[in-house]
Scaffold this motif. Structure first.
Motif, PDB file in Angstrom:
ATOM      1  N   TRP A  25      -3.810  11.659   0.455  1.00 10.80           N
ATOM      2  CA  TRP A  25      -4.146  10.942  -0.776  1.00 10.80           C
ATOM      3  C   TRP A  25      -2.948   9.991  -1.177  1.00 10.80           C
ATOM      4  O   TRP A  25      -3.214   8.948  -1.755  1.00 10.80           O
ATOM      5  CB  TRP A  25      -4.681  11.807  -1.868  1.00 10.80           C
ATOM      6  CG  TRP A  25      -6.174  12.199  -1.747  1.00 10.80           C
ATOM      7  CD1 TRP A  25      -6.411  13.435  -1.497  1.00 10.80           C
ATOM      8  CD2 TRP A  25      -7.081  11.413  -1.969  1.00 10.80           C
ATOM      9  NE1 TRP A  25      -7.668  13.745  -1.188  1.00 10.80           N
ATOM     10  CE2 TRP A  25      -8.430  12.185  -1.465  1.00 10.80           C
ATOM     11  CE3 TRP A  25      -7.478  10.121  -2.201  1.00 10.80           C
ATOM     12  CZ2 TRP A  25      -9.401  11.796  -1.591  1.00 10.80           C
ATOM     13  CZ3 TRP A  25      -8.830   9.648  -2.247  1.00 10.80           C
ATOM     14  CH2 TRP A  25      -9.608  10.473  -2.013  1.00 10.80           C
ATOM     15  N   PHE A  26      -1.837  10.426  -1.238  1.00 13.58           N
ATOM     16  CA  PHE A  26      -0.633   9.939  -1.602  1.00 13.58           C
ATOM     17  C   PHE A  26      -0.494   8.417  -0.626  1.00 13.58           C
ATOM     18  O   PHE A  26      -0.215   7.542  -0.737  1.00 13.58           O
ATOM     19  CB  PHE A  26       0.559  10.573  -1.149  1.00 13.58           C
ATOM     20  CG  PHE A  26       1.897  10.015  -1.729  1.00 13.58           C
ATOM     21  CD1 PHE A  26       2.484   9.789  -3.031  1.00 13.58           C
ATOM     22  CD2 PHE A  26       2.827   9.575  -0.815  1.00 13.58           C
ATOM     23  CE1 PHE A  26       3.344   9.316  -3.356  1.00 13.58           C
ATOM     24  CE2 PHE A  26       4.005   8.835  -1.061  1.00 13.58           C
ATOM     25  CZ  PHE A  26       4.350   8.875  -2.547  1.00 13.58           C
ATOM     26  N   TYR A  27      -0.664   8.770   0.826  1.00 18.96           N
ATOM     27  CA  TYR A  27      -0.498   7.712   1.997  1.00 18.96           C
ATOM     28  C   TYR A  27      -1.811   6.676   1.634  1.00 18.96           C
ATOM     29  O   TYR A  27      -1.387   5.501   1.803  1.00 18.96           O
ATOM     30  CB  TYR A  27      -0.871   8.717   3.222  1.00 18.96           C
ATOM     31  CG  TYR A  27      -0.758   7.488   4.383  1.00 18.96           C
ATOM     32  CD1 TYR A  27       0.609   7.349   4.970  1.00 18.96           C
ATOM     33  CD2 TYR A  27      -1.741   6.701   4.872  1.00 18.96           C
ATOM     34  CE1 TYR A  27       0.775   6.447   6.091  1.00 18.96           C
ATOM     35  CE2 TYR A  27      -1.793   5.882   5.845  1.00 18.96           C
ATOM     36  CZ  TYR A  27      -0.499   5.983   6.382  1.00 18.96           C
ATOM     37  OH  TYR A  27      -0.065   4.949   7.548  1.00 18.96           O
ATOM     38  N   LEU A  28      -2.923   7.238   1.181  1.00 18.53           N
ATOM     39  CA  LEU A  28      -4.023   6.025   0.996  1.00 18.53           C
ATOM     40  C   LEU A  28      -3.565   5.425  -0.225  1.00 18.53           C
ATOM     41  O   LEU A  28      -4.060   4.209  -0.008  1.00 18.53           O
ATOM     42  CB  LEU A  28      -5.272   7.001   0.741  1.00 18.53           C
ATOM     43  CG  LEU A  28      -6.498   5.964   0.201  1.00 18.53           C
ATOM     44  CD1 LEU A  28      -6.898   4.889   1.319  1.00 18.53           C
ATOM     45  CD2 LEU A  28      -7.629   6.991  -0.214  1.00 18.53           C
ATOM     46  N   CYS A  29      -3.112   6.133  -1.349  1.00 25.27           N
ATOM     47  CA  CYS A  29      -2.800   5.073  -2.732  1.00 25.27           C
ATOM     48  C   CYS A  29      -1.771   4.301  -2.264  1.00 25.27           C
ATOM     49  O   CYS A  29      -1.901   3.217  -2.858  1.00 25.27           O
ATOM     50  CB  CYS A  29      -2.377   6.282  -3.782  1.00 25.27           C
ATOM     51  SG  CYS A  29      -3.795   6.886  -4.331  1.00 25.27           S
ATOM     52  N   LEU A  30      -0.572   4.537  -1.758  1.00 26.64           N
ATOM     53  CA  LEU A  30       0.394   3.418  -1.406  1.00 26.64           C
ATOM     54  C   LEU A  30       0.108   2.567  -0.135  1.00 26.64           C
ATOM     55  O   LEU A  30       0.764   1.339  -0.419  1.00 26.64           O
ATOM     56  CB  LEU A  30       1.561   4.435  -0.923  1.00 26.64           C
ATOM     57  CG  LEU A  30       2.502   5.176  -2.130  1.00 26.64           C
ATOM     58  CD1 LEU A  30       3.738   5.585  -1.618  1.00 26.64           C
ATOM     59  CD2 LEU A  30       2.619   4.300  -3.260  1.00 26.64           C
ATOM     60  N   THR A  31      -0.805   3.066   0.448  1.00 24.74           N
ATOM     61  CA  THR A  31      -1.279   1.974   1.464  1.00 24.74           C
ATOM     62  C   THR A  31      -1.957   0.835   0.522  1.00 24.74           C
ATOM     63  O   THR A  31      -1.981  -0.351   0.880  1.00 24.74           O
ATOM     64  CB  THR A  31      -1.958   2.692   2.751  1.00 24.74           C
ATOM     65  OG1 THR A  31      -1.328   3.318   3.383  1.00 24.74           O
ATOM     66  CG2 THR A  31      -2.732   1.499   3.625  1.00 24.74           C
ATOM     67  N   LEU A  32      -3.043   1.201  -0.070  1.00 26.91           N
ATOM     68  CA  LEU A  32      -3.822   0.386  -0.844  1.00 26.91           C
ATOM     69  C   LEU A  32      -3.081  -0.524  -1.910  1.00 26.91           C
ATOM     70  O   LEU A  32      -3.093  -1.704  -1.973  1.00 26.91           O
ATOM     71  CB  LEU A  32      -4.847   1.018  -1.943  1.00 26.91           C
ATOM     72  CG  LEU A  32      -6.080   2.040  -0.868  1.00 26.91           C
ATOM     73  CD1 LEU A  32      -6.790   2.429  -1.807  1.00 26.91           C
ATOM     74  CD2 LEU A  32      -6.533   0.837  -0.159  1.00 26.91           C
ATOM     75  N   ILE A  33      -1.897   0.082  -2.467  1.00 24.87           N
ATOM     76  CA  ILE A  33      -1.047  -0.612  -3.084  1.00 24.87           C
ATOM     77  C   ILE A  33      -0.327  -1.722  -2.289  1.00 24.87           C
ATOM     78  O   ILE A  33      -0.058  -2.891  -2.784  1.00 24.87           O
ATOM     79  CB  ILE A  33       0.062   0.350  -4.111  1.00 24.87           C
ATOM     80  CG1 ILE A  33      -0.338   1.036  -5.035  1.00 24.87           C
ATOM     81  CG2 ILE A  33       1.221  -0.477  -4.447  1.00 24.87           C
ATOM     82  CD1 ILE A  33       0.137   2.187  -5.727  1.00 24.87           C
TER      83      ILE A  33
END
Length: 175
Positions: free
Chosen positions: A65-73
């Motif tokens: 989830w952390f990876y996904l959020c920072l990738t989207l950012i």
């Protein structure tokens, strides 16, 4: 005279490399240049993608989830970052602007188990799609402009590379 006007007039008046108008001390330029990797004299896109590999490993440590959020950012902010750097240079999508490659590589490796073989295959798959630009990547590259245009083709290349990675994993051709 606005910054944009000064950059454009400076670019037109001198034959200096537009990259000289950027500074690694400026956080936006630092990111746009892929932590400096975009300054490579040859194949800056490849070096930008390589610069993303440690970031992939670092961002997955706290969890998916952390990876996904920072990738989207990285993808959303990338449109502004790349657009800002391009305006400062007075050149649309200069080869030194490689934040789009960083974001594309982050997308490529989403939910992919990390090891040397997956990183290598992901890197090659993303670079092939980014360089060859098959349709619809080529359509975005030609028809979308500004910071969004700089990012759009690499985001799609990253998504398609991610799909390819998951297909290879599902078929057992990659572990």
């Amino acid at each position: 005279m606005s910054l944009r006007d000064r950059v454009i007039s400076t670019s037109v008046e001198s034959s200096a490399d537009p990259v000289e108008l950027l500074s690694l001390k400026n956080p936006v330029h630092f990111l746009a240049l892929g932590f400096g990797s975009g300054l490579a004299p040859k194949a800056p896109g490849t070096f930008g993608t390589l610069a993303a590999l440690p970031l992939v490993w670092l961002l997955i440590q706290p969890g998916l989830w952390f990876y996904l959020c920072l990738t989207l950012i990285a993808c959303l902010a990338g449109a502004w970052i790349c657009g800002h750097a391009a305006r400062d240079m007075g050149v649309h999508d200069h080869a030194a602007i490689v934040w789009d490659e960083v974001a594309g590589m982050l997308l490529t490796m989403f939910a992919v188990p990390l090891n040397w073989s997956t990183l290598l295959v992901g890197f090659v798959l993303f670079r092939l799609l980014d360089i060859l630009k098959p349709w619809p990547i080529s359509y975005l590259d030609k028809h979308v402009h500004g910071g969004v245009g700089i990012m759009a083709d690499d985001i799609l290349a990253g998504i398609l590379a991610c799909v390819g990675m998951h297909l290879l994993l599902e078929m057992g051709w990659l572990t």
